[in-house]
Design a protein around this motif. Structure first.
Motif, mmCIF file in Angstrom:
data_model
loop_
_atom_site.group_PDB
_atom_site.id
_atom_site.type_symbol
_atom_site.label_atom_id
_atom_site.label_comp_id
_atom_site.label_asym_id
_atom_site.label_seq_id
_atom_site.Cartn_x
_atom_site.Cartn_y
_atom_site.Cartn_z
ATOM 1 N N UNK A 36 38.134 44.867 54.745
ATOM 2 C CA UNK A 36 38.199 45.122 53.304
ATOM 3 C C UNK A 36 39.263 46.169 52.985
ATOM 4 N N UNK A 37 39.380 47.180 53.853
ATOM 5 C CA UNK A 37 40.404 48.212 53.644
ATOM 6 C C UNK A 37 41.794 47.601 53.751
ATOM 7 N N UNK A 38 41.992 46.745 54.760
ATOM 8 C CA UNK A 38 43.308 46.130 54.962
ATOM 9 C C UNK A 38 43.669 45.226 53.789
ATOM 10 N N UNK A 39 42.747 44.333 53.415
ATOM 11 C CA UNK A 39 43.046 43.410 52.319
ATOM 12 C C UNK A 39 43.193 44.139 50.988
ATOM 13 N N UNK A 40 42.376 45.175 50.780
ATOM 14 C CA UNK A 40 42.501 45.949 49.549
ATOM 15 C C UNK A 40 43.837 46.666 49.458
ATOM 16 N N UNK A 46 50.905 44.451 46.857
ATOM 17 C CA UNK A 46 51.409 43.216 46.249
ATOM 18 C C UNK A 46 51.342 43.280 44.729
ATOM 19 N N UNK A 47 50.287 43.866 44.192
ATOM 20 C CA UNK A 47 50.150 43.938 42.734
ATOM 21 C C UNK A 47 51.101 44.955 42.123
ATOM 22 N N UNK A 48 51.426 46.006 42.886
ATOM 23 C CA UNK A 48 52.420 46.960 42.382
ATOM 24 C C UNK A 48 53.777 46.274 42.226
ATOM 25 N N UNK A 49 54.126 45.446 43.208
ATOM 26 C CA UNK A 49 55.378 44.695 43.113
ATOM 27 C C UNK A 49 55.295 43.669 41.972
ATOM 28 N N UNK A 50 54.157 42.978 41.896
ATOM 29 C CA UNK A 50 53.982 41.979 40.847
ATOM 30 C C UNK A 50 54.015 42.578 39.454
ATOM 31 N N UNK A 181 42.907 45.987 40.058
ATOM 32 C CA UNK A 181 41.579 46.612 40.001
ATOM 33 C C UNK A 181 40.642 45.994 41.032
ATOM 34 N N UNK A 182 40.756 44.677 41.219
ATOM 35 C CA UNK A 182 39.935 44.009 42.237
ATOM 36 C C UNK A 182 40.301 44.534 43.619
ATOM 37 N N UNK A 183 41.594 44.674 43.894
ATOM 38 C CA UNK A 183 42.042 45.176 45.190
ATOM 39 C C UNK A 183 41.581 46.619 45.403
ATOM 40 N N UNK A 184 41.638 47.427 44.342
ATOM 41 C CA UNK A 184 41.183 48.808 44.447
ATOM 42 C C UNK A 184 39.692 48.873 44.749
ATOM 43 N N UNK A 189 35.295 49.843 48.494
ATOM 44 C CA UNK A 189 34.121 49.265 49.163
ATOM 45 C C UNK A 189 34.284 49.325 50.680
ATOM 46 N N UNK A 190 35.483 49.013 51.170
ATOM 47 C CA UNK A 190 35.744 49.046 52.597
ATOM 48 C C UNK A 190 35.671 50.450 53.161
ATOM 49 N N UNK A 191 36.193 51.426 52.401
ATOM 50 C CA UNK A 191 36.145 52.813 52.873
ATOM 51 C C UNK A 191 34.701 53.304 52.965
ATOM 52 N N UNK A 192 33.899 52.993 51.940
ATOM 53 C CA UNK A 192 32.490 53.410 51.958
ATOM 54 C C UNK A 192 31.761 52.779 53.140
ATOM 55 N N UNK A 193 31.986 51.473 53.366
ATOM 56 C CA UNK A 193 31.329 50.796 54.490
ATOM 57 C C UNK A 193 31.777 51.386 55.810
ATOM 58 N N UNK A 194 33.050 51.757 55.909
ATOM 59 C CA UNK A 194 33.580 52.341 57.143
ATOM 60 C C UNK A 194 32.945 53.699 57.423
ATOM 61 N N UNK A 195 32.830 54.513 56.405
ATOM 62 C CA UNK A 195 32.243 55.849 56.582
ATOM 63 C C UNK A 195 30.770 55.738 56.959
ATOM 64 N N UNK A 196 30.020 54.875 56.284
ATOM 65 C CA UNK A 196 28.594 54.732 56.578
ATOM 66 C C UNK A 196 28.359 54.226 57.988
#
Length: 204
Positions: A36-40, A46-50, A181-184, A189-196
């Protein structure tokens, strides 16, 4: 039923008993959230470029489509009067054989005439003849716009409403923002799951 221990003889070593195999240790909890961290993160990049490219490209494509779709109408004279809105662009065409000699002015509704580049603009077929864009008129407000050209026998007018592709450009801004916003959210979500999962592994 009682169990009789084996006899002990003087000087004989005491029998050794081996304990059964110990229960297998439970595997440590897996650390989660990396995908999730990687894809986010990739989504945000990608969205910054878009966000920079998509609206710009959409505006250009929309303008080209609008200009190609606009119908040029012959005025039957080297001058014409057009009723324009404040966000309209009025394109002026002249016969291809006379276009290089055209000198035009615009008046009314705060309009200004902007000549096309030296090699000419878009071309259109008007009444079976080829006409070339010689310039455009941008009114400052809605009203009557007069265009008068010298050096040509006829002009043709095509009016393009800017509001349509401005709305498309605004929509193209919103799409990268929503996806960003979806990517963020995916990244958080990935960071929280990683920490837990990391804390769970430490407790184990």
């Amino acid at each position: 039923m009682s169990t009789t221990p084996p006899p002990q003889y003087p000087g004989a070593p005491a029998p050794q008993y081996q304990a059964g195999p110990a229960a297998a240790a439970a595997p440590a909890p897996r650390r989660r959230g990396l995908k999730r961290i990687i894809f986010g993160s990739l989504g945000l990049v990608a969205n910054a470029v878009g966000l920079l490219l998509v609206p710009f490209l959409t505006a250009i494509i929309g303008a080209v489509i609008a200009m190609n779709g606009a119908t040029a109408v012959s005025a039957g004279a080297p001058g014409a009067e057009v009723t324009a809105k404040s966000l309209d662009l009025v394109y002026v065409y002249a016969p291809a054989t006379e276009a290089e000699n055209a000198q035009c002015t615009a008046s009314g509704a705060g309009a200004t005439f902007e000549p096309s580049v030296a090699d000419g603009g878009f071309s259109k077929t008007v009444n079976g003849a080829e006409y070339v864009e010689i310039g455009s008129v941008t009114p400052a407000r809605a009203g009557q716009v007069q265009v008068l050209c010298e050096g040509v026998s006829d002009i043709a007018i095509a009016t393009v409403g800017v509001g349509g592709f401005l709305g498309t450009s605004l929509l193209s801004f919103s799409i990268p923002i929503v996806l960003g916003l979806v990517s963020l959210g995916l990244l958080i979500w990935g960071i929280i799951a990683r920490v837990r999962s990391g804390k769970a592994a430490q407790r184990f």
